[in-house]
Each structure stands twice: as structure tokens, then as C-alpha cells.
Scaffold this motif. Structure first.
Motif, PDB file in Angstrom:
ATOM      1  N   LEU A 147      47.721  50.428  42.892  1.00  0.00           N
ATOM      2  CA  LEU A 147      47.135  49.316  43.628  1.00  0.00           C
ATOM      3  C   LEU A 147      48.131  48.174  43.787  1.00  0.00           C
ATOM      4  O   LEU A 147      48.209  47.550  44.849  1.00  0.00           O
ATOM      5  CB  LEU A 147      45.871  48.830  42.928  1.00  0.00           C
ATOM      6  N   ALA A 148      48.912  47.915  42.737  1.00  0.00           N
ATOM      7  CA  ALA A 148      49.917  46.855  42.803  1.00  0.00           C
ATOM      8  C   ALA A 148      50.951  47.161  43.877  1.00  0.00           C
ATOM      9  O   ALA A 148      51.345  46.284  44.651  1.00  0.00           O
ATOM     10  CB  ALA A 148      50.590  46.676  41.444  1.00  0.00           C
ATOM     11  N   ARG A 197      46.170  35.942  46.083  1.00  0.00           N
ATOM     12  CA  ARG A 197      46.471  37.383  46.059  1.00  0.00           C
ATOM     13  C   ARG A 197      45.218  38.246  46.202  1.00  0.00           C
ATOM     14  O   ARG A 197      45.320  39.437  46.527  1.00  0.00           O
ATOM     15  CB  ARG A 197      47.208  37.742  44.759  1.00  0.00           C
ATOM     16  N   LEU A 256      44.926  40.260  49.320  1.00  0.00           N
ATOM     17  CA  LEU A 256      45.876  41.385  49.370  1.00  0.00           C
ATOM     18  C   LEU A 256      45.298  42.591  48.648  1.00  0.00           C
ATOM     19  O   LEU A 256      45.398  43.727  49.127  1.00  0.00           O
ATOM     20  CB  LEU A 256      47.210  40.980  48.735  1.00  0.00           C
ATOM     21  N   TYR A 257      44.708  42.343  47.478  1.00  0.00           N
ATOM     22  CA  TYR A 257      44.069  43.435  46.743  1.00  0.00           C
ATOM     23  C   TYR A 257      42.897  44.006  47.538  1.00  0.00           C
ATOM     24  O   TYR A 257      42.718  45.231  47.596  1.00  0.00           O
ATOM     25  CB  TYR A 257      43.560  42.937  45.380  1.00  0.00           C
ATOM     26  N   ALA A 279      49.533  46.569  47.261  1.00  0.00           N
ATOM     27  CA  ALA A 279      49.324  45.147  47.558  1.00  0.00           C
ATOM     28  C   ALA A 279      50.629  44.365  47.587  1.00  0.00           C
ATOM     29  O   ALA A 279      50.639  43.199  47.994  1.00  0.00           O
ATOM     30  CB  ALA A 279      48.380  44.536  46.527  1.00  0.00           C
ATOM     31  N   LEU A 337      48.962  41.996  38.564  1.00  0.00           N
ATOM     32  CA  LEU A 337      47.649  42.469  39.023  1.00  0.00           C
ATOM     33  C   LEU A 337      46.655  42.515  37.869  1.00  0.00           C
ATOM     34  O   LEU A 337      45.526  42.041  38.013  1.00  0.00           O
ATOM     35  CB  LEU A 337      47.803  43.847  39.664  1.00  0.00           C
ATOM     36  N   ARG A 359      42.422  44.059  50.771  1.00  0.00           N
ATOM     37  CA  ARG A 359      42.896  44.859  51.903  1.00  0.00           C
ATOM     38  C   ARG A 359      43.328  46.246  51.443  1.00  0.00           C
ATOM     39  O   ARG A 359      42.990  47.257  52.068  1.00  0.00           O
ATOM     40  CB  ARG A 359      44.060  44.139  52.590  1.00  0.00           C
ATOM     41  N   ALA A 360      44.074  46.306  50.337  1.00  0.00           N
ATOM     42  CA  ALA A 360      44.531  47.598  49.818  1.00  0.00           C
ATOM     43  C   ALA A 360      43.350  48.444  49.340  1.00  0.00           C
ATOM     44  O   ALA A 360      43.294  49.659  49.588  1.00  0.00           O
ATOM     45  CB  ALA A 360      45.520  47.381  48.677  1.00  0.00           C
TER      46      ALA A 360
END
Length: 255
Positions: free
Chosen positions: A47-48, A23, A26-27, A51, A58, A29-30
Motif C-alpha cells: 500500500l505504501a 496523505r 493518497l491512501y 501511495a 504509513l 486512492r490506492a
């Protein structure tokens, strides 16, 4: 310049679960998108959502990094970008070779996101002699005969396989024998590798088949709901049948 061969990410030695590791990109990228918009802080909920995970997961993931947000303020975006990048090993240069420069391999070579994410395409390799010397994404293709020398000269530890299925295992074995310890496999086959070599498989046909399964299931559920009169279509049909030609008055009035 640091290379992939001399440095390894610290995730395993620090006991971060594989699910959390999966994960982290993904974080990142966000967070990168927020950083590009000059957003200084972000809440765990925001943020969650960006993502695609829940906020409790998270916060648990970030606890493995030793990162805790400030109550009422949230997380510092720039600090988290650095922290996750460091944990993933992206604060250094990772030379990558792509083997198999057909349509897919060429598309990967032309992908502009490698450099901004800590990866450098060191070489493009193909078995077709006619491809040798041809530039793809500004990089001349080299023949597979040069594979071992290319890996040694560039300190490559990450290889990308985009060959046909029949050639993938042999290419994999040559990469591993030359010192590659991480492989991203786009070939539609399962690779056999020794302990200590990591393989990530990307199979677009499998992902499409999974989506087809879900589409078929949704169609079946809709058909079943229509049959037993509980679905939205059945409800609309029942509502229509209860109305007269003008929409609100029953077609047959009671005596």
C-alpha cells in the motif's frame, strides 16, 4: 440528505497531524483501486508503494486512525476505504460551488471524479451575463448576483475559485460572508481569509516552475560531471578514446 454545513470532519478534534491528513487521500486512492480489482487485503509495504510513501510512515499514519493490520495478513481493504472515507468526511454529501466558468472552471465542472468521492457540484457561477443559463457539464451557469442565495439554498460550505486573479479576493470575501468555510483556490493569487476559513491553493505555474528548477539543476550537474570527467557521458568518451578503430585494440600499439 446530509450537507457540508451540518457536519465537519473529525480529524482536528482527534489530533491527527496535518501531514497525515494530507496523505489520507493518497491512501484512499490506492485502496479504491485495489477495491475495484476485488483485492481483499494489502500489506503496508504494498500500500505504501502504491501511495508513494514509505511503509513506516504509513503505519504511523494509520495508528492515528486506530487501524492496525493483522500480522501475516495485512490490512482489510474495504474496511480501510470506509475508515479513511469517514475520517475525511466523504461518507456524506458535500455540495460545492465553482465560481469562474472559463476554460479551467469548465474543465473542473466536467471532472467526473467529484461524485464518486463525496462531492456534488451544486452550482456553477460566473460574472459574465452572457454565460447565464448556458449548460456546462449539464448544469446551467448562474450569475454572481445569485451567489449568496445559491450558497444558502444548497447549504454550501466548500467553494472553488477559478476566476482571474484580480477578481479572486472579492469572490472569496463574498463566499465567506455567505457562509463558506473552505475554499479551493485555482486563481494565481494569495487569498486573505479570516480565522476559521481553510484555503487550499492549486497553482499549476508554480508546480511547473519547481519542475523547471529541478530540470535546470540536473542539467547543471550533468554539465559539471562532464567537465570533471566523472559523469556517464565523460566516461563513455574516455572509453571511446582508449579504444582503437576496431573498438578493443588501442590505435597506437606499444613498441
Amino acid at each position: 440528505m446530509a450537507t457540508g454545513r451540518t457536519h465537519r470532519p473529525a480529524t482536528r478534534s482527534r489530533g491527527i497531524p496535518e501531514a497525515t491528513v494530507a496523505r489520507l487521500p493518497l491512501y484512499l486512492r490506492a485502496l479504491t483501486a485495489l477495491s475495484e480489482r476485488s483485492v481483499p487485503t494489502v500489506s503496508s509495504e504494498e500500500l505504501a508503494a502504491a501511495a508513494g510513501v514509505n511503509s513506516a510512515k504509513l503505519r504511523k499514519d494509520f495508528s492515528y486512525l486506530g487501524s492496525y493490520g493483522t500480522r501475516g495478513v495485512g490490512y482489510d481493504v474495504e474496511y480501510l476505504v470506509y475508515q479513511i472515507s469517514r475520517e475525511l468526511g466523504l461518507t456524506q454529501d458535500w455540495p460545492v460551488v465553482i465560481v469562474g466558468i472559463g476554460n479551467l472552471g469548465a474543465a473542473l465542472a466536467n471532472y467526473g471524479g467529484f461524485a464518486s468521492r463525496g462531492f456534488r457540484v451544486a452550482a456553477l457561477i460566473d460574472a459574465d451575463p452572457a454565460m447565464a443559463g448556458k449548460p456546462v457539464a449539464g448544469i446551467p451557469v448562474q450569475h454572481t448576483d445569485e451567489l449568496e442565495k445559491i450558497i444558502k439554498d444548497n447549504g454550501v460550505s466548500i467553494g472553488v475559485i477559478a476566476t482571474p486573479a484580480g477578481a479572486a479576493q472579492q469572490v472569496c470575501e463574498r463566499l465567506v460572508a455567505a457562509g463558506v468555510t473552505s475554499i479551493l483556490n485555482f486563481a494565481p493569487t494569495v487569498l486573505s481569509v479570516p480565522d476559521g476559513v481553510d484555503v487550499r491553493k492549486v497553482d499549476l505555474s508554480i508546480e511547473l516552475q519547481i519542475l523547471a528548477f529541478h530540470e535546470q539543476r540536473k542539467a547543471g550537474e550533468e554539465a559539471a560531471a562532464l567537465h570533471d570527467g566523472t559523469g556517464p557521458v565523460a566516461a563513455r568518451r574516455k572509453e571511446s578514446a582508449d579504444k582503437g578503430p576496431d573498438g578493443d585494440v588501442p590505435a597506437v600499439m606499444p613498441a
